[in-house]
Each structure stands twice: as structure tokens, then as C-alpha cells.
Design a protein around this motif. Structure first.
Motif, PDB file in Angstrom:
ATOM      1  N   PHE A 135       0.890  -1.164   0.000  1.00  0.00           N
ATOM      2  CA  PHE A 135       0.000   0.000   0.000  1.00  0.00           C
ATOM      3  C   PHE A 135       0.919   1.201   0.000  1.00  0.00           C
ATOM      4  CE2 PHE A 135      -2.480  -3.157   2.541  1.00  0.00           C
ATOM      5  CZ  PHE A 135      -3.538  -3.308   1.664  1.00  0.00           C
ATOM      6  N   LEU A 174       3.823   1.337   2.287  1.00  0.00           N
ATOM      7  CA  LEU A 174       3.853   0.282   3.298  1.00  0.00           C
ATOM      8  C   LEU A 174       3.742  -1.094   2.647  1.00  0.00           C
ATOM      9  CD1 LEU A 174       3.166  -0.303   6.572  1.00  0.00           C
ATOM     10  CD2 LEU A 174       0.975  -0.828   5.511  1.00  0.00           C
ATOM     11  N   GLU A 215      -9.535 -14.748  13.267  1.00  0.00           N
ATOM     12  CA  GLU A 215      -9.864 -14.431  14.667  1.00  0.00           C
ATOM     13  C   GLU A 215     -11.323 -14.709  15.013  1.00  0.00           C
ATOM     14  OE1 GLU A 215      -8.172 -10.923  16.302  1.00  0.00           O
ATOM     15  OE2 GLU A 215      -6.401 -11.014  15.020  1.00  0.00           O
ATOM     16  N   PRO A 267       2.126 -10.170  15.579  1.00  0.00           N
ATOM     17  CA  PRO A 267       1.589  -9.009  16.291  1.00  0.00           C
ATOM     18  C   PRO A 267       0.606  -8.220  15.439  1.00  0.00           C
ATOM     19  CG  PRO A 267       3.873  -8.647  15.665  1.00  0.00           C
ATOM     20  CD  PRO A 267       3.565 -10.069  15.331  1.00  0.00           C
ATOM     21  N   ASN A 268      -0.121  -7.313  16.054  1.00  0.00           N
ATOM     22  CA  ASN A 268      -1.066  -6.475  15.327  1.00  0.00           C
ATOM     23  C   ASN A 268      -0.358  -5.751  14.184  1.00  0.00           C
ATOM     24  OD1 ASN A 268      -2.224  -6.052  18.495  1.00  0.00           O
ATOM     25  ND2 ASN A 268      -3.635  -6.679  16.914  1.00  0.00           N
ATOM     26  N   GLY A 269      -0.996  -5.746  13.049  1.00  0.00           N
ATOM     27  CA  GLY A 269      -0.419  -5.065  11.894  1.00  0.00           C
ATOM     28  C   GLY A 269       0.606  -5.885  11.142  1.00  0.00           C
ATOM     29  N   ALA A 270       0.733  -7.170  11.501  1.00  0.00           N
ATOM     30  CA  ALA A 270       1.745  -8.015  10.865  1.00  0.00           C
ATOM     31  C   ALA A 270       1.389  -8.340   9.420  1.00  0.00           C
ATOM     32  CB  ALA A 270       1.916  -9.308  11.659  1.00  0.00           C
ATOM     33  N   GLN A 314     -12.456 -10.692  10.046  1.00  0.00           N
ATOM     34  CA  GLN A 314     -12.118 -10.336  11.421  1.00  0.00           C
ATOM     35  C   GLN A 314     -13.093  -9.271  11.933  1.00  0.00           C
ATOM     36  OE1 GLN A 314      -8.171  -8.758  11.655  1.00  0.00           O
ATOM     37  NE2 GLN A 314      -8.281  -8.346  13.841  1.00  0.00           N
ATOM     38  N   HIS A 320      -5.019 -14.909  17.942  1.00  0.00           N
ATOM     39  CA  HIS A 320      -4.089 -14.382  18.947  1.00  0.00           C
ATOM     40  C   HIS A 320      -4.052 -15.264  20.194  1.00  0.00           C
ATOM     41  CE1 HIS A 320      -2.702 -10.679  17.170  1.00  0.00           C
ATOM     42  NE2 HIS A 320      -3.940 -10.376  16.797  1.00  0.00           N
ATOM     43  N   ALA A 360       2.548  -4.410   3.325  1.00  0.00           N
ATOM     44  CA  ALA A 360       1.717  -5.083   4.328  1.00  0.00           C
ATOM     45  C   ALA A 360       1.964  -6.583   4.320  1.00  0.00           C
ATOM     46  CB  ALA A 360       0.245  -4.788   4.072  1.00  0.00           C
ATOM     47  N   LYS A 406      -1.535 -10.270   8.611  1.00  0.00           N
ATOM     48  CA  LYS A 406      -2.274 -11.540   8.547  1.00  0.00           C
ATOM     49  C   LYS A 406      -3.584 -11.385   7.778  1.00  0.00           C
ATOM     50  CE  LYS A 406      -2.497 -11.661  13.076  1.00  0.00           C
ATOM     51  NZ  LYS A 406      -1.874 -10.375  13.440  1.00  0.00           N
ATOM     52  N   THR A 407      -4.362 -10.382   8.157  1.00  0.00           N
ATOM     53  CA  THR A 407      -5.649 -10.184   7.482  1.00  0.00           C
ATOM     54  C   THR A 407      -5.451  -9.844   6.010  1.00  0.00           C
ATOM     55  OG1 THR A 407      -6.742  -9.495   9.522  1.00  0.00           O
ATOM     56  CG2 THR A 407      -7.755  -8.783   7.460  1.00  0.00           C
ATOM     57  N   THR A 408      -4.436  -9.033   5.728  1.00  0.00           N
ATOM     58  CA  THR A 408      -4.153  -8.678   4.335  1.00  0.00           C
ATOM     59  C   THR A 408      -3.791  -9.928   3.534  1.00  0.00           C
ATOM     60  OG1 THR A 408      -3.369  -6.542   5.123  1.00  0.00           O
ATOM     61  CG2 THR A 408      -2.821  -7.133   2.858  1.00  0.00           C
TER      62      THR A 408
HETATM   63  N1  LIG Z   1      -6.451  -1.051   2.545  1.00  0.00           N
HETATM   64  C1  LIG Z   1      -5.316  -0.685   3.177  1.00  0.00           C
HETATM   65  N2  LIG Z   1      -4.673   0.452   2.836  1.00  0.00           N
HETATM   66  C2  LIG Z   1      -3.537   0.824   3.465  1.00  0.00           C
HETATM   67  N3  LIG Z   1      -2.966   0.131   4.450  1.00  0.00           N
HETATM   68  C3  LIG Z   1      -3.571  -1.009   4.847  1.00  0.00           C
HETATM   69  C4  LIG Z   1      -4.773  -1.479   4.240  1.00  0.00           C
HETATM   70  N4  LIG Z   1      -5.133  -2.643   4.836  1.00  0.00           N
HETATM   71  C5  LIG Z   1      -4.210  -2.881   5.770  1.00  0.00           C
HETATM   72  N5  LIG Z   1      -3.248  -1.917   5.791  1.00  0.00           N
HETATM   73  C6  LIG Z   1      -2.069  -1.890   6.660  1.00  0.00           C
HETATM   74  O1  LIG Z   1      -1.373  -3.081   6.455  1.00  0.00           O
HETATM   75  C7  LIG Z   1      -0.806  -3.542   7.671  1.00  0.00           C
HETATM   76  C8  LIG Z   1      -1.257  -4.959   7.933  1.00  0.00           C
HETATM   77  O2  LIG Z   1      -2.629  -4.943   8.338  1.00  0.00           O
HETATM   78  P1  LIG Z   1      -3.428  -6.272   8.653  1.00  0.00           P
HETATM   79  O3  LIG Z   1      -4.809  -5.889   8.937  1.00  0.00           O
HETATM   80  O4  LIG Z   1      -3.200  -7.241   7.563  1.00  0.00           O
HETATM   81  O5  LIG Z   1      -2.715  -6.777   9.990  1.00  0.00           O
HETATM   82  P2  LIG Z   1      -3.121  -7.993  10.937  1.00  0.00           P
HETATM   83  O6  LIG Z   1      -1.914  -8.841  11.062  1.00  0.00           O
HETATM   84  O7  LIG Z   1      -4.353  -8.632  10.481  1.00  0.00           O
HETATM   85  O8  LIG Z   1      -3.356  -7.219  12.306  1.00  0.00           O
HETATM   86  P3  LIG Z   1      -4.397  -7.547  13.496  1.00  0.00           P
HETATM   87  O9  LIG Z   1      -3.750  -8.602  14.331  1.00  0.00           O
HETATM   88  O10 LIG Z   1      -4.492  -6.259  14.218  1.00  0.00           O
HETATM   89  O11 LIG Z   1      -5.656  -7.977  12.889  1.00  0.00           O
HETATM   90  C9  LIG Z   1      -1.231  -2.556   8.744  1.00  0.00           C
HETATM   91  O12 LIG Z   1      -0.165  -1.648   8.951  1.00  0.00           O
HETATM   92  C10 LIG Z   1      -2.408  -1.870   8.139  1.00  0.00           C
HETATM   93  O13 LIG Z   1      -2.530  -0.558   8.610  1.00  0.00           O
END
Ligand SMILES: Nc1ncnc2c1ncn2[C@@H]1O[C@H](COP(=O)(O)OP(=O)(O)OP(=O)(O)O)[C@@H](O)[C@H]1O
Ligand SMILES: [Mg+2]
Lengths: 350, 239
Positions: B13, B16, B162, B37-40, B85, B194, B18, B42-44
Motif C-alpha cells: 500500500f 507500506l 480471529e 503481532p497487530n499489523g503483521a 475479522q 491471537h 503489508a 495476517k488479514t491482508t
Molecule cells: N487497505 C489498506 N490500505 C492501506 N494500508 C492497509 C490497508 N489494509 C491494511 N493496511 C495496513 O497493512 C498492515 C497490515 O494490516 P493487517 O490488517 O493485515 O494486519 P493484521 O496482522 O491482520 O493485524 P491484526 O492482528 O491487528 O488484525 C497494517 O499496517 C495496516 O494498517
């Protein structure tokens, strides 16, 4: 291939489980049956003076029921339904006047053309990710484009419009009857009852459930394997077809259609207002709204034609109807945001 | 045989990264835990695999077919289904209707779809909300609704993001048991979570993500011996 979940037949949910009780479709058809009876006897109890109000109300109801399919259940707010109403009205006028073909056939051809045009417009808008107000504005722009086009096309008589030939005598095939004939109420009433039956079936069917899921959350719907575009276009196609049928009947009833009556912006508004007043995204809301807006429109019209002395200045003022609809709309949005029927239905549930 | 292969999967992105060069092969019937950890990212990663987001680089092969760039609905129809999630219920519908939308994938008729949906709802123990409006469900209910809708599609590969979050500990045990049963029945699962106890109870392998990248991939129990992984990435609640 192994499946993760049991088939329904070998699962615990029995077909007669009380939680599966589903009377929605049946109840809706019972209501529709009552409505059909009321509409059938309407010409007998109605003073002939009120016939035109009844017909106008039925046309409003058809338009609003149609608009509600796409914009209520489908969540695609159209501000340009005049385009499809106009196509129905003009295809009918053109074919009847120029070729003398049956209005019933013209009605079907108009519905087919409106469906194609509506799907093409919606596809373009959705393809380019227009949503909400942008989608509404785009549909408005298309309708205005058609208005301009028709006003400039020689073969559509430019701004003159079409007068239907009066054939003399009565003919169901040519949809012409003596003035005051009950058939002028029965025919749009029958179309409305059929349309509502179609809505009831559609809303509870697979494509109908899909479109409501897509309206609620398109991302979630897609993640469940639903083709979002196709699902929306089905709702658009049904909506446009029915709107065109209303347009064709309009031409037949008034024996005349011009660009403004067919493609004017107020036509789009007339499709929206009854649905919003009655309750969008409900089966009966548009009908309830039409029962209010139809008589109101006629009342405004007669007051403007021949205003009582104290408001004499209103004689022939144009656009007052739209101003009054707007005022009504504000009241509804403030006090019954889900519309009259929508709000009552919710209270009833609690 | 592998059911899913992810090769060099990357998502950027603006600025960043992701998801950064993820390479995993998931065997048929495998249960793969994913932590970080948060923001790692995973969801992306899930959004990339299931077609909600187009990857910047990389390739996804599912069941022998390259599905890179497929739209989400086509991926889901092929049998690769995810949950969200942040729950996404169809708010105008009841819980049963929500699940029936997914059941309609296999069943044309309303009756069959609703019947199938009820069976799935019972399986995820959402019984008490069958005819409640989805919008009125508490978080734990919505999590199960996500699971129920996904299961109603009868997927080959299930991506769970989650689903235990928001459940009080007492409610977790039956959910963990259910997920174990689904796995035992032959479902392949990617499991973001988690709560380490659940991850360890269920996962055959574990993927640890950090800042989008693949930090470690392997036996979960061995990995918990790795102090660096534990301290940095598995979270305080486990250490
Ligand atoms: N559509 C988007 N545009 C810009 N940045 C994004 C977008 N989606 C996610 N991010 C960024 O990508 C990174 C990974 O986010 P993601 O949601 O995949 O993390 P996660 O591992 O699922 O975290 P959590 O444990 O909090 O659910 C984060 O820094 C988030 O801010
Ligand atoms: Mg996440």
C-alpha cells in the motif's frame, strides 16, 4: 470429494422444525389476494369522477413498485427512471401510431428495450464504481440525455410528441375503450397485482436474497460466492421492464405523450416519492405511498387549474406539485425515516 | 498433495509493504495456524488469497489452478472461503437468512437453503439467535455467524480470521472443539488467532508473521521453544 458439513437430509434440522416456519411468502400472497379483490370491485364503488385519480394512483404505484426493486431491494438509487418510463411510453406511441400494432406487443417491446438500456447504463455506472449520489446523478444524466435526444429527433416528432389515433369502438387488443370504461382501471390494476406477485416471488427467491445481501454488504456477499454485478443487473432489468410497462399504459390512457411527460425529471421524482413515503425496500411501501401521492397529485392539479379566490395567484403555477412532494418528503424523513409502511411494520414486530 | 500454494505473495500500500514475499504450501486437510503481532499483515494475506485485494506480486495456486487475480466470488465458488475479522453481517436479515444466502449456493429452493442453513447454525451453536436480526447479535454471535456462513458454502479451504476473539473463555472450548471436528472431517484450515492456547491445540504447523514477512514456519510446539519467537511475536499472554 469429502464435504465438511453434513447434507441437510442427514443433519439435525428437521424439515418441520418450528424455527424454519416461513409464512412470509404465504402471508404476502394473502394480502395480495385481498388487494386484488378490492381493486376488482373498485370500479363499481367508485364515482366516475374519481376514475382518473384511481388510474393515476395505479400508474404511480407501478412506477414506485418498479423503482423499489432496483433502488429499495437492490440499493442502487436511481434518479433517472424517467428514461425507462419514457422508453415504454415512446415505443408504444411510435409503434401504435406509425405501424398500428397492438399496444400489448408494443408494451413488451418497450419493456425489452428499457431492460437492455437500463442494464447497459447500470453496467457502465457499476463498472466505473459509481455508487450512492454519483450513481444517482449518472442515472439522472442519462434520463436528461434521452429527453434532449427525443426533443431533437424528427421521427419522434421532436417536442410535439404523439397523439394516439382514436379508433372508435372498443378493442381489448388495441387497448381502447369508451371513456369511463371499467377496463381502464382493471387493466392497470391487473398489471399491478401481477407485478406485486412477481416482487413477492423475486424477493424470496435466490436472486432476490442475493441482491439484498449485496445491498447490505457487497464485499461479504462476494466472499460468499455471489456475483455482485450479475445480481444487481437482474434487479435493474426487472425494474426497468416494469417501469416501461407503466409508461406504455400512460400513453394508452392519455392518448398522448410528449418528451416532458415521458422523460421529464418530474417523472423520475414521481417514481421515487411514493416509494420513499411508503417505505423503500418493503413489498407494500410503494403501494401505500402511491395511495397518498396519487390523490394528492390530482388535488394539486385541480387546485392549480382552478384555484379558490384566496390563492388565486397559484393559477397555472408550474412545479408546485414537486414543491409539495418535497415538503411531504421532509416530514416523512423526519418522523418516519423508514416510510409509513416501513415504520409501522417495525413497530408491529416489536 | 498440496491444496494451496502461495509463491512470493506481496502487497504494497503506497509505501507500506503489508505482505512481504510470503511462500507457503498447505497440504490437503492441513490445519495451519497464523500468528503475529497487530499489523503483521495476517488479514491482508487472507484478503489476497481470497481475492478481495489484488496482490502486487506473487502467485496463488488453489487445488491445482492458478487463481491469482480471480475476483472474490469466483474464488469462493471454487471452494476457498474466508471469514472477516471485522464481522460483516447482512444487517437487514435474520441470522438464519444470513446463512441461507450462503446455503443458496448449493440449494436453489428457499426451503432447502433454509433447512441447510439451520443445520449449519446448530453446528456452530448459534441456535438461540436463529430468527434474531443479525444486527442485534453480540460480537460472539456475529463471529459464529461469520463461521456459519462460510461453512454453509461447504468449502475445501477455510480461512478463519480471529473467530475466537470476543468469546468469553467458557465459550472458547466448544468452538475449539468444533474447529477440531471440522478439521477431522477433512477440512483444510488457515487459522489466524491471537489466543495461543487455541492455536497450539489445533495447528499442525504454524506461520509466524512480522511486518508482512514470514518470520518462521514449522512445528508449533518446537516454535514455542524458540525464545526469540516467543518473546517478540507470540504476545505477552503466552510468555
Ligand atoms: N487497505 C489498506 N490500505 C492501506 N494500508 C492497509 C490497508 N489494509 C491494511 N493496511 C495496513 O497493512 C498492515 C497490515 O494490516 P493487517 O490488517 O493485515 O494486519 P493484521 O496482522 O491482520 O493485524 P491484526 O492482528 O491487528 O488484525 C497494517 O499496517 C495496516 O494498517
Ligand atoms: Mg487482522
Amino acid at each position: 470429494m469429502t464435504r465438511a458439513v453434513e447434507r441437510p437430509q442427514d443433519s439435525v434440522a428437521a424439515a418441520d422444525d418450528p424455527r424454519l416456519k416461513d409464512n412470509e411468502t404465504r402471508n404476502a400472497f394473502v394480502t395480495l389476494g385481498v388487494l386484488a379483490i378490492v381493486l376488482a370491485v373498485l370500479p363499481f364503488v367508485l364515482n366516475e369522477r374519481f376514475e382518473s385519480i384511481a388510474v393515476l394512483t395505479l400508474i404511480f404505484a407501478l412506477m414506485a413498485v418498479a423503482w423499489n426493486l432496483m433502488s429499495g431491494f437492490g440499493g442502487l438509487f436511481s434518479f433517472g427512471h424517467a428514461a425507462f418510463f419514457g422508453i415504454g411510453a415512446y415505443v408504444d406511441a411510435y409503434l401504435v401510431v406509425e405501424y398500428g400494432i397492438s399496444p400489448w406487443i408494443a408494451m413488451l417491446l418497450g419493456a425489452a428495450l428499457a431492460t437492455l438500456v437500463g442494464i447497459a447504463i447500470a453496467f457502465l455506472c457499476l463498472r466505473y464504481q459509481l455508487a450512492g449520489a454519483y450513481f444517482a446523478l449518472a442515472t439522472f444524466a442519462f434520463a436528461q440525455m434521452f429527453l434532449l435526444l427525443v426533443q431533437n429527433l424528427e421521427f419522434l416528432h421532436k417536442t410535439e410528441g404523439f397523439n394516439l389515433p382514436i379508433l372508435g369502438g372498443e378493442s381489448f387488443w388495441m387497448l381502447q375503450f369508451r371513456q369511463g370504461s371499467d377496463l381502464y382501471i382493471w387493466i392497470p390494476a391487473a398489471i399491478l397485482v401481477l407485478a406485486l406477485a412477481g416482487v413477492i416471488l423475486y424477493v424470496h427467491s435466490r436472486p432476490g436474497q442475493f441482491v439484498q445481501a449485496v445491498r447490505d454488504d457487497a464485499v461479504a456477499a462476494a466472499s460468499l460466492g455471489i456475483n455482485v454485478m450479475r445480481t444487481k443487473l437482474i434487479a435493474v432489468g426487472l425494474s426497468c421492464a416494469l417501469t416501461a410497462v407503466a409508461g406504455a399504459f400512460y400513453t394508452q390512457y392519455y392518448f398522448f405523450v410528449g418528451p416532458q411527460q415521458a422523460f421529464g425529471a418530474q417523472v423520475s421524482i414521481e417514481a421515487i416519492i411514493p416509494a420513499v413515503i411508503g417505505g423503500i425496500g418493503t413489498i407494500w411501501g410503494p403501494l401505500v405511498g402511491a395511495l397518498i401521492v396519487g390523490p394528492l397529485a390530482e388535488l394539486i392539479d385541480s387546485v392549480l387549474r382552478d384555484p379558490p379566490a384566496f390563492i388565486g395567484f397559484l393559477q397555472g403555477v408550474a412545479g408546485l406539485d414537486v414543491a409539495i412532494y418535497a415538503a411531504l418528503l421532509i416530514v416523512i424523513v423526519l418522523f418516519m425515516p423508514k416510510g409509513i409502511y416501513g415504520t409501522l411494520k417495525e413497530r408491529w414486530r416489536r | 498433495m498440496s491444496l494451496l500454494q502461495v509463491e512470493g505473495l506481496t502487497k504494497r500500500f503506497s509505501g507500506l509493504t503489508a505482505v512481504d514475499d510470503i511462500n507457503i504450501t498447505v497440504a490437503d486437510k492441513e490445519f495451519l495456524g497464523i500468528v503475529g503481532p497487530n499489523g503483521a499483515g495476517k488479514t491482508t494475506l487472507f484478503s489476497l488469497i481470497s481475492g478481495q485485494l489484488p496482490p502486487t506480486h506473487g502467485r496463488i495456486v488453489f487445488d491445482g489452478v492458478d487463481i491469482t487475480g480471480w475476483p472474490a466470488d469466483k474464488v469462493a465458488s471454487a471452494g476457498l472461503v474466508r471469514t472477516f475479522q471485522l464481522m460483516r453481517p447482512f444487517e437487514s436479515m435474520t441470522a438464519l437468512e444470513n446463512v441461507a444466502v450462503a446455503s443458496h449456493h448449493r440449494f436453489r429452493s428457499r426451503r432447502d437453503a433454509r433447512r441447510h442453513a439451520l443445520a449449519v447454525i446448530e453446528r456452530v451453536q448459534l441456535d438461540r439467535y436463529v430468527n434474531a436480526p443479525a444486527g442485534s447479535l453480540p460480537t460472539a454471535g456475529l463471529k459464529r455467524l461469520e463461521l456459519a456462513r462460510a461453512l454453509a458454502l461447504e468449502p475445501k479451504l477455510l480461512l478463519l480470521d480471529e473467530v475466537l476473539a470476543g468469546l468469553v473463555p467458557a465459550d472458547r472450548a466448544p468452538m475449539i472443539e468444533l474447529l477440531g471436528d471440522l478439521h477431522a472431517d477433512g477440512l483444510t484450515v488457515l487459522f489466524i488467532e491471537h489466543i495461543m492456547a487455541a492455536v497450539l491445540a489445533l495447528s499442525e504447523r504454524l506461520l509466524v508473521m512480522h511486518e508482512g514477512a514470514q518470520l518462521a514456519l514449522g512445528n508449533p510446539h518446537e516454535m514455542t521453544q524458540d525464545r526469540a519467537v516467543v518473546e517478540a511475536y507470540l504476545g505477552e499472554d503466552y510468555a
